[in-house]
Design a protein around this motif. Sequence first.
Motif, mmCIF file in Angstrom:
data_model
loop_
_atom_site.group_PDB
_atom_site.id
_atom_site.type_symbol
_atom_site.label_atom_id
_atom_site.label_comp_id
_atom_site.label_asym_id
_atom_site.label_seq_id
_atom_site.Cartn_x
_atom_site.Cartn_y
_atom_site.Cartn_z
ATOM 1 N N GLY A 250 8.951 -0.636 -0.209
ATOM 2 C CA GLY A 250 10.334 -1.026 0.028
ATOM 3 C C GLY A 250 10.838 -1.992 -1.025
ATOM 4 N N VAL A 251 9.996 -2.956 -1.403
ATOM 5 C CA VAL A 251 10.398 -3.942 -2.415
ATOM 6 C C VAL A 251 10.630 -3.270 -3.761
ATOM 7 C CG1 VAL A 251 9.617 -5.934 -3.749
ATOM 8 C CG2 VAL A 251 9.265 -5.881 -1.267
ATOM 9 N N VAL A 252 9.655 -2.451 -4.177
ATOM 10 C CA VAL A 252 9.746 -1.806 -5.485
ATOM 11 C C VAL A 252 10.922 -0.837 -5.544
ATOM 12 C CG1 VAL A 252 8.577 -0.241 -7.083
ATOM 13 C CG2 VAL A 252 7.287 -2.060 -5.958
ATOM 14 N N ALA A 253 11.057 -0.040 -4.459
ATOM 15 C CA ALA A 253 12.122 0.968 -4.445
ATOM 16 C C ALA A 253 13.503 0.334 -4.295
ATOM 17 C CB ALA A 253 11.875 1.968 -3.316
ATOM 18 N N GLY A 254 13.576 -0.802 -3.603
ATOM 19 C CA GLY A 254 14.885 -1.404 -3.346
ATOM 20 C C GLY A 254 15.308 -2.451 -4.348
ATOM 21 N N LEU A 255 14.410 -2.823 -5.251
ATOM 22 C CA LEU A 255 14.696 -3.922 -6.154
ATOM 23 C C LEU A 255 15.861 -3.600 -7.095
ATOM 24 C CD1 LEU A 255 13.662 -6.747 -6.672
ATOM 25 C CD2 LEU A 255 12.146 -5.840 -8.437
ATOM 26 N N TYR A 256 15.813 -2.454 -7.748
ATOM 27 C CA TYR A 256 16.896 -2.120 -8.685
ATOM 28 C C TYR A 256 18.232 -1.906 -7.966
ATOM 29 C CZ TYR A 256 19.840 0.397 -11.944
ATOM 30 O OH TYR A 256 20.909 0.803 -12.711
ATOM 31 N N LEU B 150 10.948 9.107 6.428
ATOM 32 C CA LEU B 150 10.013 10.216 6.620
ATOM 33 C C LEU B 150 9.083 10.380 5.417
ATOM 34 C CD1 LEU B 150 9.203 12.456 8.563
ATOM 35 C CD2 LEU B 150 10.856 13.970 7.427
ATOM 36 N N GLY B 151 9.606 10.155 4.228
ATOM 37 C CA GLY B 151 8.754 10.254 3.044
ATOM 38 C C GLY B 151 7.612 9.253 3.083
ATOM 39 N N VAL B 152 7.919 8.025 3.521
ATOM 40 C CA VAL B 152 6.887 6.996 3.636
ATOM 41 C C VAL B 152 5.931 7.340 4.773
ATOM 42 C CG1 VAL B 152 6.431 4.536 3.983
ATOM 43 C CG2 VAL B 152 8.455 5.278 2.723
ATOM 44 N N ILE B 153 6.458 7.847 5.876
ATOM 45 C CA ILE B 153 5.620 8.231 7.017
ATOM 46 C C ILE B 153 4.587 9.271 6.584
ATOM 47 C CG2 ILE B 153 5.602 9.397 9.265
ATOM 48 C CD1 ILE B 153 8.364 8.158 9.780
ATOM 49 N N ILE B 154 5.045 10.298 5.886
ATOM 50 C CA ILE B 154 4.143 11.362 5.447
ATOM 51 C C ILE B 154 3.093 10.817 4.479
ATOM 52 C CG2 ILE B 154 4.011 13.512 4.123
ATOM 53 C CD1 ILE B 154 6.767 14.224 5.256
ATOM 54 N N GLY B 155 3.534 9.977 3.540
ATOM 55 C CA GLY B 155 2.598 9.406 2.567
ATOM 56 C C GLY B 155 1.531 8.547 3.220
ATOM 57 N N VAL B 156 1.950 7.621 4.092
ATOM 58 C CA VAL B 156 0.997 6.743 4.775
ATOM 59 C C VAL B 156 0.091 7.556 5.695
ATOM 60 C CG1 VAL B 156 0.788 4.893 6.479
ATOM 61 C CG2 VAL B 156 2.443 4.686 4.627
ATOM 62 N N ALA B 157 0.666 8.537 6.403
ATOM 63 C CA ALA B 157 -0.127 9.376 7.317
ATOM 64 C C ALA B 157 -1.197 10.146 6.550
ATOM 65 C CB ALA B 157 0.782 10.343 8.071
ATOM 66 N N GLY C 51 12.555 8.313 -2.702
ATOM 67 C CA GLY C 51 13.579 8.605 -1.695
ATOM 68 C C GLY C 51 14.315 7.349 -1.259
ATOM 69 N N ILE C 52 13.559 6.270 -1.055
ATOM 70 C CA ILE C 52 14.200 5.007 -0.663
ATOM 71 C C ILE C 52 15.116 4.502 -1.771
ATOM 72 C CG2 ILE C 52 13.747 2.571 -0.184
ATOM 73 C CD1 ILE C 52 11.267 3.359 1.318
ATOM 74 N N ALA C 53 14.657 4.537 -2.998
ATOM 75 C CA ALA C 53 15.469 4.076 -4.122
ATOM 76 C C ALA C 53 16.761 4.887 -4.227
ATOM 77 C CB ALA C 53 14.673 4.191 -5.425
#
Length: 415
Positions: free
Chosen positions: A392-398, A26-33, A307-309
Amino acid sequence: MEFAESLRLSWRSIRSHKLRSTLTALGVIIGVAAVITFVTLGSSLQADVLGQVGADRTPNVYVWAGPEGENGGPGAGAQPVFTTHDLDRLRNLSGVESVVPRGVVPTAAVSAGGETVAQRQVVATSPSHFDSDNFAAGRAFREGQREVVINRQAAQLFDPALSVGQNVTFRLASGESIDAEVVGLLNASASGGAFEGLGGGSEPLVFVPTDPFYRTTIESPTTGESQRVYPTVTVVAEDFAAVPETKAAVRAYLTNRSDAARLVPESYAFSVETDQDLVDQLKELITTLTNFVTGIAVISLVVGSIGIANIMLVSVTERTKEIGIMKAVGAQNRDVLQLFLLEAVLLGLFGSLLGIPVGVAGAYAAGEYIGLSLVLPYEWFAIAVAVGVLVGVVAGLYPAWNAAKTDPIDALRYE
């Protein structure tokens, strides 16, 4: 571990925590929207404004002298420095069809039919200021005659509205009164170029001939004679192809051998612009505003990536024992890294894909509210998907790297 197997396991993990995954995306949805909404509105506004301005483009070169470094639009702070001698010389330049001066006559009021209304000023210009299709009724005034042209807003200041053939009386700021006849009524679609609208604007406008109304004079440095002097001039080129050459010739004349060059104040500079220059400035302004607002919306994407991280770190902690088992049966660090990184990328991708239609819907609702036709920036849809994957890449990398370096023995002991 094969990529397809990693993808299947990542998707299974997302599905097993539907609510958590939905809230994360949802955080990504709101940002992209938000980004899509503001970019779409910016593109639509730019297309609408530039479409209107560009449709009225003329082979005109607008000239004035204003404070150096000030960007207040055409004619801002203009000083009367262009003498009759300058106008005659400009008319003789190659590629010039006509030269239209413009000055202001200070007034206090206008009277007609026993009714008086306040009017701060009237515009003094030449008959060539108008085209025949500018008129809803009547004609242009004649030089040397006490005749005036008005737009609809000026006509409607009186009840009943002024019409062609009526007489009006101007009370000048000096206290003198001048009688004149209304000979032309401008239509609503008329446009006067950069300096003012001829009839399409909301401001009441009254136009008079420079002779006999305009009385601002100065001694010409070249001829030594007392001549009328104007703050703004429009040089009309023979056609659009001649505009660049005409613009260069006008600037060269003003800089080198004009009366204006000797009359202009020290802190002032000449501005020589065309309709295309003004369109480009307007485009740059709208683009800057859109980029600024879009930059604010990007903050939502940053929040979404955090949020993803956060969720991925929680997921790593919850699945510590699962990671230990995977490594015990032969999974390599890169397999674990790939598994968790794919999960984060999927969340970012789904968020961006769902954010695009939400953003378009938001832009449509805003456009309907303000009466703006939407122009969809399709290239930004691809950018949104790419940004979603990148988030997704940046947030999930660590978190993925943290999972990959987990010691299998410690993981198996984890409770």
